[in-house]
Design a protein around this motif. Structure first.
Motif, PDB file in Angstrom:
ATOM      1  N   SER A   1       0.801  -1.217   0.000  1.00  0.00           N
ATOM      2  CA  SER A   1       0.000   0.000   0.000  1.00  0.00           C
ATOM      3  C   SER A   1       0.834   1.266   0.000  1.00  0.00           C
ATOM      4  O   SER A   1       0.315   2.367  -0.172  1.00  0.00           O
ATOM      5  CB  SER A   1      -0.925   0.012   1.225  1.00  0.00           C
ATOM      6  OG  SER A   1      -0.159  -0.062   2.425  1.00  0.00           O
ATOM      7  N   SER A   2       2.149   1.135   0.181  1.00  0.00           N
ATOM      8  CA  SER A   2       3.007   2.303   0.280  1.00  0.00           C
ATOM      9  C   SER A   2       3.636   2.635  -1.063  1.00  0.00           C
ATOM     10  O   SER A   2       4.125   1.745  -1.771  1.00  0.00           O
ATOM     11  CB  SER A   2       4.124   2.059   1.307  1.00  0.00           C
ATOM     12  OG  SER A   2       5.066   3.103   1.270  1.00  0.00           O
ATOM     13  N   ASN A   3       3.623   3.924  -1.416  1.00  0.00           N
ATOM     14  CA  ASN A   3       4.295   4.360  -2.635  1.00  0.00           C
ATOM     15  C   ASN A   3       5.809   4.313  -2.504  1.00  0.00           C
ATOM     16  O   ASN A   3       6.524   4.509  -3.478  1.00  0.00           O
ATOM     17  CB  ASN A   3       3.872   5.792  -2.986  1.00  0.00           C
ATOM     18  CG  ASN A   3       2.428   5.889  -3.413  1.00  0.00           C
ATOM     19  OD1 ASN A   3       1.869   4.928  -3.950  1.00  0.00           O
ATOM     20  ND2 ASN A   3       1.807   7.035  -3.180  1.00  0.00           N
TER      21      ASN A   3
ATOM     22  N   VAL B   1      12.726  -1.716  -4.860  1.00  0.00           N
ATOM     23  CA  VAL B   1      13.325  -0.564  -4.194  1.00  0.00           C
ATOM     24  C   VAL B   1      12.422  -0.083  -3.069  1.00  0.00           C
ATOM     25  O   VAL B   1      11.198  -0.019  -3.228  1.00  0.00           O
ATOM     26  CB  VAL B   1      13.538   0.594  -5.197  1.00  0.00           C
ATOM     27  CG1 VAL B   1      14.215   1.781  -4.517  1.00  0.00           C
ATOM     28  CG2 VAL B   1      14.358   0.132  -6.398  1.00  0.00           C
ATOM     29  N   ILE B   2      13.015   0.257  -1.943  1.00  0.00           N
ATOM     30  CA  ILE B   2      12.303   0.937  -0.868  1.00  0.00           C
ATOM     31  C   ILE B   2      12.971   2.280  -0.624  1.00  0.00           C
ATOM     32  O   ILE B   2      14.195   2.374  -0.536  1.00  0.00           O
ATOM     33  CB  ILE B   2      12.267   0.100   0.430  1.00  0.00           C
ATOM     34  CG1 ILE B   2      11.415   0.802   1.501  1.00  0.00           C
ATOM     35  CG2 ILE B   2      13.653  -0.219   0.962  1.00  0.00           C
ATOM     36  CD1 ILE B   2      11.083  -0.079   2.690  1.00  0.00           C
TER      37      ILE B   2
ATOM     38  N   GLU C   1      15.602  -3.114   4.612  1.00  0.00           N
ATOM     39  CA  GLU C   1      15.779  -4.230   3.682  1.00  0.00           C
ATOM     40  C   GLU C   1      14.762  -5.336   3.962  1.00  0.00           C
ATOM     41  O   GLU C   1      14.184  -5.918   3.043  1.00  0.00           O
ATOM     42  CB  GLU C   1      17.200  -4.789   3.767  1.00  0.00           C
ATOM     43  CG  GLU C   1      17.429  -5.953   2.810  1.00  0.00           C
ATOM     44  CD  GLU C   1      18.819  -6.550   2.882  1.00  0.00           C
ATOM     45  OE1 GLU C   1      18.982  -7.702   2.418  1.00  0.00           O
ATOM     46  OE2 GLU C   1      19.735  -5.886   3.411  1.00  0.00           O
ATOM     47  N   GLN C   2      14.521  -5.627   5.231  1.00  0.00           N
ATOM     48  CA  GLN C   2      13.543  -6.653   5.574  1.00  0.00           C
ATOM     49  C   GLN C   2      12.137  -6.226   5.161  1.00  0.00           C
ATOM     50  O   GLN C   2      11.343  -7.047   4.675  1.00  0.00           O
ATOM     51  CB  GLN C   2      13.583  -6.962   7.063  1.00  0.00           C
ATOM     52  CG  GLN C   2      12.714  -8.162   7.464  1.00  0.00           C
ATOM     53  CD  GLN C   2      13.049  -9.410   6.659  1.00  0.00           C
ATOM     54  OE1 GLN C   2      14.209  -9.846   6.610  1.00  0.00           O
ATOM     55  NE2 GLN C   2      12.054  -9.994   5.989  1.00  0.00           N
ATOM     56  N   GLU C   3      11.794  -4.956   5.351  1.00  0.00           N
ATOM     57  CA  GLU C   3      10.500  -4.449   4.900  1.00  0.00           C
ATOM     58  C   GLU C   3      10.340  -4.651   3.389  1.00  0.00           C
ATOM     59  O   GLU C   3       9.265  -5.038   2.909  1.00  0.00           O
ATOM     60  CB  GLU C   3      10.366  -2.965   5.231  1.00  0.00           C
ATOM     61  CG  GLU C   3      10.158  -2.654   6.701  1.00  0.00           C
ATOM     62  CD  GLU C   3      10.014  -1.165   6.958  1.00  0.00           C
ATOM     63  OE1 GLU C   3       9.699  -0.418   5.999  1.00  0.00           O
ATOM     64  OE2 GLU C   3      10.223  -0.741   8.107  1.00  0.00           O
TER      65      GLU C   3
END
Length: 227
Positions: free
Chosen positions: A23-25, A165-166, A181-183
């Motif tokens: 749900s996160s951009n 990518v986060i 990284e885990q997220e």
């Protein structure tokens, strides 16, 4: 003063968003076009953090783009514009190039042996990272760039590739990088996107200088997608 407040005023790599994850951009799959990069391989302490020891490689790469080079066609030196982000990766003991890892995964700070160092057999297998500067997009190949005067600076070309990518804010450190990284891996797994499990293929990207207010600093963690 703009950079103190997190503004990014230099060129950044162009990419196409393939898919949003969750749900996160802030979490997405991106396809990047070909790039040319300059890298420096450097030593870190055994119990290192992702941003340990970055001063020396940064100065070497900055020296290259600010005139520590020889222009290929007219002699003298050539100024190369700064871009963002600065990319760091880790390197495996004795091992393969960070970019070779990324491509065989298949597919910038990264731990491990750098692309140029591995090709030349110059890795001693110790605790090393490699820092990359991404060259401006007007440079399409190594042949377009001036030649480094500092032997530690190596140029290499990177093909088109796809990453999960986060993006997040804060001062990059080992604890924050591990959490993010885990997220990223969790979000990718929930969407059925398969990522490289090689820790040396992970790229840690910082967009702002050290004097940026820490809570406004922009970072990416990038992991190659296995397609």
């Amino acid at each position: 003063m703009a950079t103190v407040f997190g503004n990014i005023s230099v060129e950044t790599p162009k990419f196409t968003v393939v898919q949003s994850l969750g749900s996160s951009n802030a979490v997405e799959v991106r396809k990047y076009g070909p790039q040319v990069r300059a890298e420096v391989l450097y030593d870190v302490s055994p119990n290192h953090s992702v941003m340990d020891g970055t001063g020396t490689p940064f100065r070497a790469l900055a020296g290259y783009i600010f005139g520590g080079n020889t222009a290929r066609t007219r002699g003298g030196s050539e100024k190369v514009d700064m871009t963002a982000p600065v990319v760091v990766q880790t390197t495996p003991p004795g091992g393969a190039s960070s970019e070779k890892i990324a491509m065989t995964a298949p597919v910038v700070m990264q731990a491990g042996t750098g692309a140029g160092a591995a090709a030349d057999g110059n890795s001693d297998g110790g605790n090393k990272h490699v820092m990359n500067f991404i060259m401006p997009s007007k440079y399409k190949s190594i042949a377009d760039l001036p030649v480094p005067k500092d032997s530690r600076v190596r140029l290499f070309e990177v093909p088109e590739r796809t990453f999960a990518v986060i993006r997040f804010n804060g001062r990059m450190n080992a604890a924050l990088a591990k959490t993010k990284e885990q997220e990223l891996r969790t979000a990718a797994a929930e969407e059925g996107v398969k990522l490289s499990d090689n820790p040396h293929a992970v790229q840690y990207c910082s967009y702002n200088p050290p004097w940026c207010l820490p809570w406004l600093a922009t970072n990416d963690i990038m992991i190659p997608v296995i397609e």
